[in-house]
Design a protein around this motif. Structure first.
Motif, mmCIF file in Angstrom:
data_model
loop_
_atom_site.group_PDB
_atom_site.id
_atom_site.type_symbol
_atom_site.label_atom_id
_atom_site.label_comp_id
_atom_site.label_asym_id
_atom_site.label_seq_id
_atom_site.Cartn_x
_atom_site.Cartn_y
_atom_site.Cartn_z
ATOM 1 N N ASN A 281 0.829 -1.209 0.000
ATOM 2 C CA ASN A 281 0.000 0.000 0.000
ATOM 3 C C ASN A 281 0.857 1.251 0.000
ATOM 4 O O ASN A 281 0.567 2.206 -0.713
ATOM 5 C CB ASN A 281 -0.915 0.003 1.224
ATOM 6 N N LEU A 282 1.926 1.220 0.796
ATOM 7 C CA LEU A 282 2.781 2.401 0.890
ATOM 8 C C LEU A 282 3.352 2.757 -0.475
ATOM 9 O O LEU A 282 3.334 3.917 -0.896
ATOM 10 C CB LEU A 282 3.901 2.134 1.892
ATOM 11 N N PHE B 203 0.585 4.031 -2.865
ATOM 12 C CA PHE B 203 0.202 5.409 -2.541
ATOM 13 C C PHE B 203 1.310 6.373 -2.951
ATOM 14 O O PHE B 203 1.049 7.463 -3.474
ATOM 15 C CB PHE B 203 -0.092 5.561 -1.047
ATOM 16 N N LEU C 64 1.178 7.024 -6.548
ATOM 17 C CA LEU C 64 0.131 7.977 -6.909
ATOM 18 C C LEU C 64 0.615 9.403 -6.704
ATOM 19 O O LEU C 64 0.441 10.267 -7.567
ATOM 20 C CB LEU C 64 -1.113 7.761 -6.067
ATOM 21 N N ILE C 65 1.251 9.643 -5.546
ATOM 22 C CA ILE C 65 1.702 11.006 -5.255
ATOM 23 C C ILE C 65 2.703 11.454 -6.314
ATOM 24 O O ILE C 65 2.629 12.571 -6.833
ATOM 25 C CB ILE C 65 2.294 11.082 -3.833
#
Lengths: 305, 432
Positions: free
Chosen positions: A278-279, A282, A285-286
Motif C-alpha cells: 500500500n505504501l 500510494f 500515486l503522489i
C-alpha cells in the motif's frame, strides 16, 4: 519465470477489478467534476448483496439453484441495488450542491462514505462474512499452463470485466445516451441549452458507475472470499489511484490505470514484501500526481477564468 | 474570554475521571479544528492529510521523549522538544504543500488524502524497531519544563485550555492581518488575487505550514497525555471527526471551529455513551428541529399530536396482534424511556427488525427531503415515530456506531442545509 507469469496473471485479475471500480469513478468525475469518495463503499454494498444472495439460496454448500443462475442473480441484483443507491445519493446529497463552492460536495462525499461504512457496520456487524466460493465453484475447474494456474472464478472475473468494459465503451461511443453523457461532460450548460435532460443524464451516469462498482464487489467476494464493512475504503483508494494514474475522467485511462495498479501491486507483493504494497502504491500515486497531474491518458486542464 | 473562564471553572465543579478525559479529548480536537480552519476555512484548500501532521507531532514528541531511540533513549525537556516538533511539522507542511502548490482543487485533495494514508501505512510498517509498528510507542515522558511536570489529567486540562485560548488569540491577530486577508482573497479567487499582486503560492504554503504547526502542537500534548501513540490514532475517523467539528461550527470562523469541535466531541464521546443522556439528546434534537422548521405553530402542534396519537395507536394495534412484538421496551434509560414505554414499538429481539427499521428510516428521510408542501408534513409524522422506534430498538444499543453515523450525517446535512455552519458567515460565491 513461472513465478513471474503467475504474478502477472494475478495482477491482471485484480487489475480488472480495480479497473471496473475506477471506470465508475471516472465516469462520475467526467460528468460532475466530483470526486465521489463514496464510490468504494458502493463496492462494499455490492459485495454484501452477493453474500446475502448466496445465503438466500441455501448457502454455499446446499444451493437450491444451479450455479450459473445463482451468479447471474448475484451480479444483476448487486448492480441494480448499488445503482439505485448511487442514484439516491446523487439525488439526495449532490444535486443540491451543484452550484455550491467546489469544496462543499467533496466534504459531503466524505460524509456519505463514512455514513455508508458505519451503516453497514450497524446492519451487518464487524465480523467477516465468508462467500466460500470453492464450495460451489471448485478450484479444480480451471486450467493450468505449465505451472501457472488459473481457476474458473478468475477466468470469469477477467472475461466479465472485459465484456463490461467493452460494453461501456460501445455505450459511450455509439448510443444516444453515451453521446449525451459526453456532451454533459464537455459543457453542462451548453448541453442543457441544446435540450439534453442534464439531471437524467447525471442520474444515469451515477447508475451505471455505481452498478459497475456493485458488480466489482461481487467479483471481489468471489475472488477473495471475505466481506466486511471496511473493504470499501481501501478498494476505493486503489481505484482512485487507478483513475488518477490513467487520467481522471478518461475511460480508457481508468482501464489502463486499473490494470497497471493491479499488476504493480501483484509484483510488489511477490518480489518485495506485502507490508509495503500500500505504501508503494500510494507513493506511486503522489509521484504521478506531481509529475503528470493529468495522468497517462488524460488531457491537461486549463484553469478557466 | 467567556470560554477561558468556563474552562477554568469546569474541573472545579468536580468532573469525574471519565468526564475529564472527554473534556481533554474535546479540547485536543478543538485545537485541531482551529488549525484546520486556517487551511480549509481561510485559504480554501481541502487538506485531507491534515491528521498526518497531528500524527507527526505526536510521533515526533514520542521519539524525542521516550526510550525509543538508542540505548538510553532521548529525553529532551519539553521546552526544547515542543519547538523542534512544531518547526519540523511546519517544514513537513511546506514539503507537502510545495509540490502540490500548482495543483488546484480536487488534485490537492487527492494528494493530501494519500499523504495521510501513506503516513498511517508508514508508521504501521516502516522501521518497526523505532516506530513500533502497530504496537506504537509507549511510556512517553510527561510534558515538563522549569521543574514542573504535567502529570495529572487536571494539569493537562488546564494546559490545553491555555494553549487553545492562546492559539485562538494568535490566530485572531493573524486573521485580521495582511496575511489573513490574502488567504481569503486566494480562497475566493486565486487568479484575481494573483492579479492584485498577492503571491498566491507563498500564501498557500504559509497556510499549510501554520495549519501543520497547530496540528503538531495538538499532537505533542495528545502524546504526552496519552503516554502512548498508535498508528490507528491518526487514521481517517479522526480526520472526519475534525472536519465534522469544523463544518458544524462554521469553516472560516475561529470561534465556530472551536465550538463545533467541542460540541461534536462532547456528544460523540460523552453523551452517547450513557443511555439516559443520549435519550435526552436525541429527543431534544428532534423537538428542536421540529420547532425550528415547522411554522406556523399550529402545524407544529398538529404534527406533535399526530405523532403521539400514531404511536399509541400503533403500539396498541401491534400489541394486540403479538405481545412479543412490543415486549422489548425502550432500550434507553431515564424518565423519557419510562414515559415512552407504551408508545414506541420495540420487539423482544430488536436487532433484525431494528435494522430493517433503520433502512426504512433512511429511505423515508430521503423521500422527506424530496417532497414539498403538505405531503412533507404528512410524511413527517411516521418518520419521527419510526426514528424514535429505531432509536430505542437499535441505535441506543450500538452507541459507538451511532456516534460514527452522527459524524457522517453532520457532514452531509450541514453541507446541504447550512454550509456556513452554526457560527460562520455565509459566503457569496459566483458559480463557475
Amino acid at each position: 519465470m513461472a513465478f513471474f507469469f503467475q504474478e502477472l496473471v494475478n495482477g491482471i485479475i485484480v487489475g480488472s477489478l480495480y479497473a471496473l471500480i475506477a471506470l465508475g469513478f471516472s465516469m462520475v468525475y467526467g460528468v460532475l467534476k466530483l470526486l465521489n469518495f463514496a464510490h468504494g463503499d458502493l463496492y462494499m454494498v455490492g459485495a454484501f448483496v452477493g453474500y446475502f444472495v448466496i445465503q438466500w439460496f441455501g448457502g454455499p454448500t446446499a444451493l437450491t439453484i444451479p450455479v450459473p443462475l445463482l451468479l447471474t442473480i448475484m451480479f444483476v441484483l448487486a448492480a441494480l441495488l448499488t445503482g439505485g443507491l448511487g442514484v439516491a445519493i446523487e439525488r439526495f446529497a449532490y444535486r443540491p450542491l451543484r452550484n455550491a463552492p467546489r469544496i462543499a460536495p467533496l466534504i459531503t462525499a466524505i460524509g456519505i462514505s463514512f455514513f455508508l461504512e458505519n451503516a453497514a457496520l450497524l446492519l451487518f456487524g464487524a465480523q467477516f462474512r465468508v462467500y466460500n466460493t470453492p464450495d460451489f465453484i471448485p478450484f479444480s475447474s480451471g486450467f493450468s499452463i505449465g505451472s501457472v494456474t488459473i481457476d474458473a472464478v478468475q477466468i470469469m472475473v477477467v472475461v466479465l470485466g472485459l465484456v463490461l468494459m467493452i460494453g461501456l465503451r460501445q455505450l459511450v461511443i455509439q448510443t444516444k445516451l453515451g453521446k449525451q453523457m459526453r456532451a454533459v461532460a464537455a459543457d453542462r450548460e451548453a448541453a442543457e441549452m441544446l435540450g439534453i435532460n442534464v439531471n437524467f443524464i447525471i442520474a444515469a451516469t451515477f447508475f451505471l458507475g455505481s452498478a459497475l462498482a456493485g458488480v466489482a464487489g461481487v467479483m471481489a467476494g468471489l475472488l477473495f472470499n471475505q466481506v466486511t464493512n471496511t473493504i470499501g475504503f481501501v478498494a476505493g483508494l486503489k481505484a482512485f489511484t487507478a483513475a488518477v494514474v490513467g487520467g481522471i475522467g478518461s475511460l480508457p485511462g481508468a482501464m489502463l490505470g486499473g490494470l497497471l495498479i493491479g499488476i504493480a501491486e501483484s509484483f510488489i507483493t511477490g518480489y518485495i514484501s506485502s507490508t509495503f504494497t500500500n505504501l508503494i502504491v500510494f507513493g506511486l500515486l503522489i509521484v504521478v500526481m506531481l509529475v503528470r497531474p493529468s495522468g497517462l491518458l488524460g488531457r491537461v486542464q486549463l484553469q478557466k477564468v | 474570554m467567556a470560554a477561558a473562564v468556563a474552562g477554568l471553572v469546569l474541573p472545579l465543579l468536580g468532573l469525574g475521571g471519565f468526564q475529564l478525559q472527554v473534556a481533554i479529548d474535546a479540547l485536543v480536537i478543538a485545537l485541531l479544528a482551529v488549525g484546520l480552519n486556517i487551511v480549509v476555512g481561510w485559504a480554501g484548500l481541502l487538506d485531507l492529510g491534515y491528521v498526518a501532521f497531528f500524527g507527526f507531532g505526536a510521533y515526533g514528541y514520542a521519539l524525542l521523549s521516550s526510550g525509543q531511540i538508542g540505548k538510553q533513549g532521548i529525553h529532551l525537556p519539553s521546552i526544547l522538544s515542543l519547538p523542534i516538533v512544531m518547526i519540523g511539522a511546519a517544514v513537513l507542511g511546506l514539503m507537502v504543500g510545495w509540490p502540490s502548490r500548482r495543483l488546484i482543487g480536487d488534485y490537492l485533495a487527492i494528494v493530501t488524502l494519500f499523504f495521510g494514508e501513506a503516513f498511517v501505512e508508514f508508521t504501521n510498517n516502516v522501521a518497526p524497531k523505532t516506530l513500533g509498528g502497530p504496537n506504537g510507542v509507549i511510556s512517553i515522558d510527561a510534558i515538563r519544563s522549569f521543574g514542573y511536570q504535567f502529570v495529572s489529567n487536571e494539569s493537562y486540562y488546564y494546559l490545553l485550555v491555555v494553549v487553545l485560548v492562546a492559539t485562538m488569540a494568535v490566530l485572531r491577530l493573524l486573521d485580521t492581518s495582511r496575511t489573513g486577508r490574502a488567504w481569503r482573497a486566494v480562497r475566493e479567487d486565486s487568479l484575481a488575487a494573483a492579479a492584485m499582486t498577492i503571491p498566491v503560492n507563498r500564501v498557500k504554503l504559509m497556510a499549510f505550514a501554520f495549519g501543520a504547526m497547530v496540528a503538531a502542537l495538538a499532537g505533542t500534548i495528545f502524546a504526552a497525555q496519552q503516554i502512548s501513540v498508535f498508528p490507528t490514532d491518526f487514521d481517517t475517523p479522526i480526520l472526519i471527526l475534525v472536519y465534522a467539528g469544523l463544518i458544524l461550527g462554521g469553516a472560516g470562523s475561529i470561534a465556530g471551529a472551536c465550538t463545533g469541535a467541542l460540541v461534536v466531541m462532547v456528544i460523540y464521546d460523552g453523551l452517547l455513551r450513557s443511555p439516559a443522556e443520549s435519550g435526552y439528546l436525541f429527543y431534544g434534537l428532534v423537538l428542536l428541529t421540529l420547532v425550528a422548521k415547522l411554522r406556523p405553530w399550529r402545524r407544529l402542534a398538529i404534527v406533535l399530536a399526530a405523532t403521539a396519537a400514531l404511536g399509541f395507536a400503533a403500539h396498541a394495534v401491534v400489541g394486540a396482534i403479538s405481545q412479543r412484538a412490543v415486549a422489548g421496551g425502550p432500550q434507553s434509560g431515564g424518565w423519557v424511556a419510562a414515559a415512552l414505554r407504551d408508545w414506541v414499538i420495540v420487539p423482544a429481539n430488536p436487532a433484525v427488525p431494528g435494522n430493517w427499521g433503520f433502512v426504512l428510516l433512511v429511505c423515508l428521510l430521503i423521500a422527506l427531503v424530496q417532497l414539498k408542501g403538505n405531503w412533507r408534513t404528512v410524511l413527517l409524522v411516521p418518520t419521527v415515530y419510526l426514528a424514535a422506534c429505531v432509536w430505542e430498538a437499535r441505535l441506543v444499543v450500538e452507541y459507538a456506531v451511532t456516534a460514527q453515523l452522527m459524524i457522517g450525517a453532520i457532514l452531509i446535512v450541514m453541507m446541504i442545509a447550512r454550509p456556513q455552519g452554526l457560527l460562520g458567515a455565509r459566503r457569496v460565491e459566483a458559480p463557475t
